[in-house]
Design a protein around this motif. Structure first.
Motif, PDB file in Angstrom:
ATOM      1  N   MET A 240       0.799  -1.116   0.080  1.00 23.20           N
ATOM      2  CA  MET A 240       0.051   0.000   0.070  1.00 23.20           C
ATOM      3  C   MET A 240       0.926   1.334  -0.101  1.00 23.20           C
ATOM      4  N   VAL A 245       0.070   4.624   5.791  1.00 20.42           N
ATOM      5  CA  VAL A 245      -1.352   4.354   5.631  1.00 20.42           C
ATOM      6  C   VAL A 245      -2.536   4.553   6.679  1.00 20.42           C
ATOM      7  N   TYR A 262      -7.254   4.996   0.673  1.00 26.17           N
ATOM      8  CA  TYR A 262      -7.327   3.672   0.733  1.00 26.17           C
ATOM      9  C   TYR A 262      -8.996   3.349   1.407  1.00 26.17           C
ATOM     10  N   PHE A 285      -7.277  -3.729   2.407  1.00 25.95           N
ATOM     11  CA  PHE A 285      -7.125  -2.477   1.717  1.00 25.95           C
ATOM     12  C   PHE A 285      -7.260  -2.460   0.170  1.00 25.95           C
ATOM     13  N   THR A 287      -6.248   0.556  -2.932  1.00 19.29           N
ATOM     14  CA  THR A 287      -5.820   1.637  -3.196  1.00 19.29           C
ATOM     15  C   THR A 287      -6.695   2.738  -4.026  1.00 19.29           C
ATOM     16  N   THR A 300      -4.092  -8.057   4.022  1.00 19.92           N
ATOM     17  CA  THR A 300      -2.634  -7.860   4.823  1.00 19.92           C
ATOM     18  C   THR A 300      -2.344  -8.688   5.760  1.00 19.92           C
TER      19      THR A 300
END
Ligand code: COA
Ligand code: AMP
Ligand code: ZN
Length: 439
Positions: A240, A245, A262, A285, A287, A300
């Motif tokens: 990311m 983030v 995000y 997430f 983008t 993740t």
């Protein structure tokens, strides 16, 4: 209250949602230009233009580390290489690394998010910022570097290691803000003691930015006491962009996820269904501003929860709690991500090595340490200590090349490691009780 970008940081929920879906539309159009997502969309019968809300987004399958590895190196690229200006990638000499590409726009947007994050934690253009973090392929190095420059701070790209020199730099240039990983902060404080210095009295330090590995609130409190300043939690991952983030603001009540960049989902790692609001699950997430390599619904493997309610700072972007651990077996040592399989591949490629090994993570004199006990084959015992020592050194070298940290390696007799019933236990994490277990 001051913000880096007052308008973006305080959008109402409905404005934020509208912005997200406007940007998602553009992201999907771009993603369709990459060989990987073109194929995914085709396979799942997805018209990018038909995704209009979060429920629609769920029609898109998750993207995993394996997907990135399997389409290494250029499968997720949406543009010709001519437009790409940088890559970052994970460590490893065996298997494909995870690689992330950036065009000029992506780098500028990323630097802005890091600047916004640092500003939220109280860093200003009058600060002297020392980045005690690996540069090169780690995103924490250049990520914070360009973010701090964008903010206008005086930056010292110190890199990792050599603690005495770090302290000298802090004193010479009046460093007011440092960024480094929490486990190193303990070791760093011990070096101040060795030099008969007190960071509260002998430096101008006023803010610590720390993250990249799980750590508890108790660890933060300890760090704050040891250094006499506030420490802010920083979360990010290369896939990311890197850092920026999610970041704590001055209130230290969870990390704001920059939702204009995000889309965040929290799912049950077993069922992959959304968890109830406020419940712990795995972060996913999408983008919203990346051009070169958009990534959709990225699993993740990091576990935490969204904190309900509003933050007193007035920022409207959702807050996540500390990372509680992972839903896979990756561990982080000295700020470097390691999968046990990386170690196993190296060991099992050596004919002298037996079938079993044990990875032990520990805190020794305040510093993280990884040691590996390796069973050797009966034939490897030739009576020559010299041959065994050479083998040990070769294992240390090869493992270092693979995982980038220097392990302690101990050779043990065949069949001497404890055998577990069921699934073999390959990693024992004995690190500071202050830090969260990653098992
Ligand atoms: N950040 C800063 N310094 C670190 C560190 C880290 N994450 N991990 C270890 N160090 C320090 C050690 O304390 C030691 O300092 P000293 O010489 O003053 O005692 C020095 O680096 C060497 O560490 P050592 O454990 O002996 O070496 P190693 O061969 O195992 O490798 C690193 C250590 C630092 C080279 C490697 O772990 C690394 O590059 N880590 C950085 C990871 C990182 O920055 N990730 C991104 C975070 S955003
Ligand atoms: P990398 O891709 O090398 O930047 O590593 C990203 C991973 O580091 C994340 O997926 C997390 O597992 C971990 N990480 C990053 N920031 C934090 C943090 N603040 N707390 C806990 N873990 C973190
Ligand atoms: Zn806040």
């Amino acid at each position: 209250m001051t913000y880096w970008e007052p308008q973006s940081e305080t959008l109402s929920r409905s404005e934020l949602t509208r912005l997200q879906f406007d940007r998602l539309g553009k992201t999907l159009e771009r993603a369709a230009k990459s060989p990987y997502y073109a194929e995914v969309f085709k396979r799942h019968n997805i018209e990018p233009g038909s995704i209009r809300g979060l429920d629609d987004l769920r029609r898109i399958p998750f993207t995993t580390k394996e997907d990135l590895r399997n389409h290494f190196p250029y499968g997720l690229l949406t543009t010709p290489i001519k437009e790409i200006v940088r890559l970052h990638c994970s460590s490893g000499t065996t298997g494909n690394p995870i690689v992330v590409f950036y065009n000029q726009h992506d780098l500028a947007a990323w630097a802005n998010l890091v600047a916004r994050s640092m500003f939220a934690a109280g860093v200003r253009d009058t600060d002297v910022f020392q980045n005690i973090c690996g540069y090169g392929l780690f995103t924490g190095g250049l990520g914070f570097q360009y973010g701090a420059e964008r903010l206008g701070a005086l930056t010292i790209p110190a890199g990792a290691g050599n603690s005495k020199r770090q302290i000298k730099l802090m004193q010479d240039f009046g460093t007011t803000v440092i960024h480094t990983i929490p486990s190193y902060l303990m070791r760093f404080r011990a070096v101040f003691d060795e030099m008969c210095l007190d960071p509260c009295k002998h430096t101008k330090l006023r803010i610590i930015l720390t993250g990249a590995e799980p750590h508890s609130e108790e660890t933060r409190q300890r760090v704050q006491k040891l250094f006499g300043v506030k420490a802010f939690n920083s979360y990010g991952l290369s896939e990311m962009n890197g850092p920026g983030v999610a970041f704590e603001c001055e209130h230290q009540t969870g990390m704001h996820v920059w939702e204009d960049s995000y889309i965040l989902e929290v799912v049950d790692p077993d069922t992959l269904e959304p968890v109830e609001p406020g419940k712990t699950g795995e972060l996913v997430f999408t983008t919203l501003t990346r051009e070169a390599q958009p990534i959709l619904r990225y699993r993740t493997r990091d576990l935490t929860r969204v904190i309900p309610g509003d933050c007193p700072c007035g920022r409207t972007h959702a807050r996540i709690d500390r990372i509680q651990g992972r839903s896979d077996d990756m561990f982080i040592i000295k700020g470097v991500n390691v999968f046990p399989i990386q170690i196993e591949r190296i060991l099992m490629s050596m004919p002298e090595v037996g079938n079993d090994y044990l990875i032990v993570l520990d805190t020794v004199k305040g510093a993280d340490e990884v040691s590996v006990q390796v069973e050797v084959r009966p034939e490897t015992f030739t009576g020559s200590m010299d041959a065994l020592e050479k083998l040990r050194q070769r294992i240390v070298r090869d493992l270092h090349d693979e995982i980038l940290v220097t392990p302690k390696v101990e050779l043990v007799e065949p069949d001497s490691l404890p055998k577990s019933e069921g699934k073999a236990v390959r990693v024992k994490d004995l690190r500071n009780k202050g830090c969260l277990s990653q098992q």
